[in-house]
Write a protein that holds these residues in place. Structure first.
Motif, mmCIF file in Angstrom:
data_model
loop_
_atom_site.group_PDB
_atom_site.id
_atom_site.type_symbol
_atom_site.label_atom_id
_atom_site.label_comp_id
_atom_site.label_asym_id
_atom_site.label_seq_id
_atom_site.Cartn_x
_atom_site.Cartn_y
_atom_site.Cartn_z
ATOM 1 N N THR A 1 0.826 -1.211 0.000
ATOM 2 C CA THR A 1 0.000 0.000 0.000
ATOM 3 C C THR A 1 0.858 1.258 0.000
ATOM 4 O OG1 THR A 1 -1.769 -1.141 1.185
ATOM 5 C CG2 THR A 1 -1.781 1.254 1.278
ATOM 6 N N CYS A 2 1.904 1.247 0.807
ATOM 7 C CA CYS A 2 2.740 2.443 0.943
ATOM 8 C C CYS A 2 3.594 2.693 -0.300
ATOM 9 C CB CYS A 2 3.613 2.321 2.188
ATOM 10 S SG CYS A 2 2.666 2.377 3.735
ATOM 11 N N HIS A 3 4.133 1.643 -0.899
ATOM 12 C CA HIS A 3 4.902 1.810 -2.126
ATOM 13 C C HIS A 3 4.005 2.395 -3.227
ATOM 14 C CE1 HIS A 3 8.971 0.355 -1.581
ATOM 15 N NE2 HIS A 3 8.514 -0.609 -0.824
ATOM 16 N N ALA A 4 2.801 1.873 -3.332
ATOM 17 C CA ALA A 4 1.872 2.359 -4.358
ATOM 18 C C ALA A 4 1.602 3.850 -4.178
ATOM 19 C CB ALA A 4 0.573 1.569 -4.304
ATOM 20 N N LYS A 5 1.381 4.277 -2.939
ATOM 21 C CA LYS A 5 1.104 5.689 -2.670
ATOM 22 C C LYS A 5 2.319 6.562 -2.970
ATOM 23 C CE LYS A 5 -1.181 9.246 -1.158
ATOM 24 N NZ LYS A 5 -2.333 9.785 -1.914
ATOM 25 N N GLY A 6 3.489 6.121 -2.530
ATOM 26 C CA GLY A 6 4.695 6.901 -2.762
ATOM 27 C C GLY A 6 4.994 7.074 -4.239
ATOM 28 N N ILE A 7 4.851 6.001 -5.013
ATOM 29 C CA ILE A 7 5.185 6.044 -6.441
ATOM 30 C C ILE A 7 4.173 6.857 -7.239
ATOM 31 C CG2 ILE A 7 5.302 4.633 -8.534
ATOM 32 C CD1 ILE A 7 7.868 4.702 -6.910
ATOM 33 N N ILE A 8 2.881 6.694 -6.967
ATOM 34 C CA ILE A 8 1.884 7.439 -7.749
ATOM 35 C C ILE A 8 2.017 8.942 -7.488
ATOM 36 C CG2 ILE A 8 -0.044 7.503 -6.122
ATOM 37 C CD1 ILE A 8 -0.244 6.646 -9.890
ATOM 38 N N THR A 9 2.543 9.310 -6.333
ATOM 39 C CA THR A 9 2.773 10.719 -6.031
ATOM 40 C C THR A 9 3.958 11.260 -6.820
ATOM 41 O OG1 THR A 9 1.892 10.412 -3.783
ATOM 42 C CG2 THR A 9 3.221 12.389 -4.175
ATOM 43 N N LEU A 10 5.007 10.455 -6.944
ATOM 44 C CA LEU A 10 6.200 10.868 -7.684
ATOM 45 C C LEU A 10 6.021 10.731 -9.189
ATOM 46 C CD1 LEU A 10 8.935 9.159 -5.465
ATOM 47 C CD2 LEU A 10 8.359 11.590 -5.515
ATOM 48 N N PHE A 11 5.303 9.671 -9.601
ATOM 49 C CA PHE A 11 5.098 9.374 -11.018
ATOM 50 C C PHE A 11 3.612 9.106 -11.266
ATOM 51 C CE2 PHE A 11 9.388 7.897 -9.958
ATOM 52 C CZ PHE A 11 10.161 8.474 -10.956
ATOM 53 N N PRO A 12 2.820 10.137 -11.525
ATOM 54 C CA PRO A 12 1.374 9.954 -11.747
ATOM 55 C C PRO A 12 1.063 9.000 -12.898
ATOM 56 C CG PRO A 12 1.889 12.270 -11.415
ATOM 57 C CD PRO A 12 3.203 11.566 -11.554
ATOM 58 N N GLU A 13 2.004 8.832 -13.823
ATOM 59 C CA GLU A 13 1.790 7.945 -14.967
ATOM 60 C C GLU A 13 2.146 6.492 -14.664
ATOM 61 O OE1 GLU A 13 6.085 9.320 -15.249
ATOM 62 O OE2 GLU A 13 4.163 10.034 -14.474
ATOM 63 N N ALA A 14 2.672 6.211 -13.481
ATOM 64 C CA ALA A 14 3.126 4.851 -13.134
ATOM 65 C C ALA A 14 1.971 3.860 -13.105
ATOM 66 C CB ALA A 14 3.811 4.870 -11.774
ATOM 67 N N ARG A 15 2.220 2.678 -13.614
ATOM 68 C CA ARG A 15 1.229 1.602 -13.559
ATOM 69 C C ARG A 15 1.829 0.292 -13.031
ATOM 70 N NH1 ARG A 15 -0.946 5.501 -13.783
ATOM 71 N NH2 ARG A 15 -2.612 6.252 -15.146
ATOM 72 N N THR A 16 3.156 0.142 -13.098
ATOM 73 C CA THR A 16 3.813 -1.062 -12.580
ATOM 74 C C THR A 16 5.022 -0.652 -11.746
ATOM 75 O OG1 THR A 16 3.165 -2.328 -14.543
ATOM 76 C CG2 THR A 16 4.884 -3.273 -13.153
ATOM 77 N N ILE A 17 5.122 -1.228 -10.561
ATOM 78 C CA ILE A 17 6.254 -0.962 -9.673
ATOM 79 C C ILE A 17 7.004 -2.275 -9.451
ATOM 80 C CG2 ILE A 17 6.972 -0.139 -7.396
ATOM 81 C CD1 ILE A 17 4.123 1.163 -7.207
ATOM 82 N N VAL A 18 8.317 -2.230 -9.584
ATOM 83 C CA VAL A 18 9.159 -3.370 -9.242
ATOM 84 C C VAL A 18 10.085 -2.909 -8.128
ATOM 85 C CG1 VAL A 18 10.833 -5.076 -10.033
ATOM 86 C CG2 VAL A 18 9.069 -4.239 -11.602
ATOM 87 N N ASP A 19 9.975 -3.537 -6.969
ATOM 88 C CA ASP A 19 10.788 -3.163 -5.817
ATOM 89 C C ASP A 19 11.773 -4.284 -5.525
ATOM 90 O OD1 ASP A 19 11.272 -1.382 -3.390
ATOM 91 O OD2 ASP A 19 10.812 -3.298 -2.425
ATOM 92 N N ILE A 20 13.067 -3.991 -5.685
ATOM 93 C CA ILE A 20 14.109 -4.986 -5.438
ATOM 94 C C ILE A 20 14.827 -4.616 -4.157
ATOM 95 C CG2 ILE A 20 16.178 -6.105 -6.338
ATOM 96 C CD1 ILE A 20 15.296 -5.341 -9.133
ATOM 97 N N GLY A 21 14.494 -5.323 -3.095
ATOM 98 C CA GLY A 21 15.104 -5.067 -1.799
ATOM 99 C C GLY A 21 16.114 -6.136 -1.439
ATOM 100 N N GLY A 22 16.659 -6.010 -0.249
ATOM 101 C CA GLY A 22 17.643 -6.985 0.198
ATOM 102 C C GLY A 22 17.031 -8.322 0.565
ATOM 103 N N GLN A 23 15.750 -8.309 0.966
ATOM 104 C CA GLN A 23 15.108 -9.547 1.419
ATOM 105 C C GLN A 23 14.189 -10.164 0.380
ATOM 106 O OE1 GLN A 23 13.892 -9.699 5.731
ATOM 107 N NE2 GLN A 23 13.949 -7.483 5.520
ATOM 108 N N ASP A 24 13.568 -9.336 -0.440
ATOM 109 C CA ASP A 24 12.622 -9.889 -1.410
ATOM 110 C C ASP A 24 12.466 -8.957 -2.601
ATOM 111 O OD1 ASP A 24 10.948 -7.798 -0.745
ATOM 112 O OD2 ASP A 24 9.587 -8.981 0.476
ATOM 113 N N VAL A 25 11.659 -9.410 -3.556
ATOM 114 C CA VAL A 25 11.303 -8.602 -4.714
ATOM 115 C C VAL A 25 9.788 -8.573 -4.825
ATOM 116 C CG1 VAL A 25 11.423 -8.372 -7.231
ATOM 117 C CG2 VAL A 25 13.421 -9.161 -5.955
#
Length: 267
Positions: free
Chosen positions: A69-93
């Motif tokens: 939920t939080c990633h979706a909110k953060g990204i749509i605020t920075l990139f209103p055109e965003a439709r797909t988010i890929v988050d590559i962290g140290g523990q998971d993707v």
């Protein structure tokens, strides 16, 4: 990593630091650092939202929300055109598909295996004696990327070490590692109906070699935030702000924790 973001009319300050082994006692230290950077007393913070794996270890948080939920909110605020988010962290993707309002439509996550996360790159970098900050740039110098056949981190580590001993150039090995990880991530992401614009976040987004490999794997351009590590924390702060604004608009009481910075009690 542990992140904190304070917002008002935009970002007031943001903090990114290593979590370390004592994460259950770290939240208060991160909060103190954020308050110092913003020159604010703790009492000035109206509402606090915790997210991520460590969200249960923030005793002074007023609310806990999932990282999806939080990633979706953060990204749509920075990139209103965003439709797909890929988050590559140290523990998971994580791969998240969102609508025009930033609501989560669908998401997929890998298991907590190092082979599918940034930890895979960390282990290989350590094996090759290369700084994690340098692996991306070095891999871009490759002329003939190595074929890494093993997905398991331990076996891949041994395969890379053997190839290095046989004289395989370092850039080719790193490029091969990035392609292997991008292939694994790409197959997972394609389980969603990938839509543009695609935004890459997390520590993996700072790796230029992985960014190129994943873009080639998906056959699409991928964009990266200015600071890809704070998007989840930013989303949490913005959602907290919305909760405050809604309560004020409806003239309803806002339930908050006492503003005391204490370490979480370990039983």
């Amino acid at each position: 990593m542990t992140k904190a973001v304070i917002v008002n009319h935009g970002i007031v300050t943001s903090i990114v630091g290593p979590t370390g082994p004592e994460q259950r006692q770290l939240a208060n230290k991160v909060m103190e650092a954020a308050l110092r950077a913003a020159a604010l007393p703790f009492q000035a913070i109206t509402y606090i939202v915790a997210t991520g794996y460590g969200r249960i270890n923030v005793p002074f948080a007023d609310k806990q929300l999932t990282e999806i939920t939080c990633h979706a909110k953060g990204i749509i605020t920075l990139f209103p055109e965003a439709r797909t988010i890929v988050d590559i962290g140290g523990q998971d993707v994580k791969a998240i598909r969102i609508d025009a309002k930033g609501k989560t439509v669908d998401f997929v996550m890998n298991d907590k295996c190092a082979a599918g996360s940034g930890r895979f790159i960390e282990v290989i970098a350590d094996t090759l004696g290369v700084s994690l900050d340098d692996v991306g740039d070095l891999s871009l110098k490759s002329k003939n990327p190595a074929k890494i056949s093993n997905i398991c981190t331990i076996w891949a580590q041994q395969e890379v070490a053997a190839s290095l001993a046989q004289g395989k150039p370092l850039p080719d090995l790193l490029a091969g590692v990035h392609h292997a990880l991008a292939d694994r991530i790409g197959r997972m992401v394609n389980r969603l109906r990938v839509e543009k614009a695609i935004i890459l976040t997390g520590g993996g987004a700072k790796n230029k070699g992985l960014l190129r490999a994943l873009s080639e794997q998906l056959g699409k351009e991928i964009r990266v935030p200015e600071e890809p590590l704070i998007t989840g924390a930013l989303g949490a702060a913005l959602l907290g702000k919305e909760i405050v604004e809604k309560a004020r608009e409806n003239n309803t009481p806002l339930k908050t924790k006492e503003r005391i910075l204490e370490q979480i009690k370990i039983l």
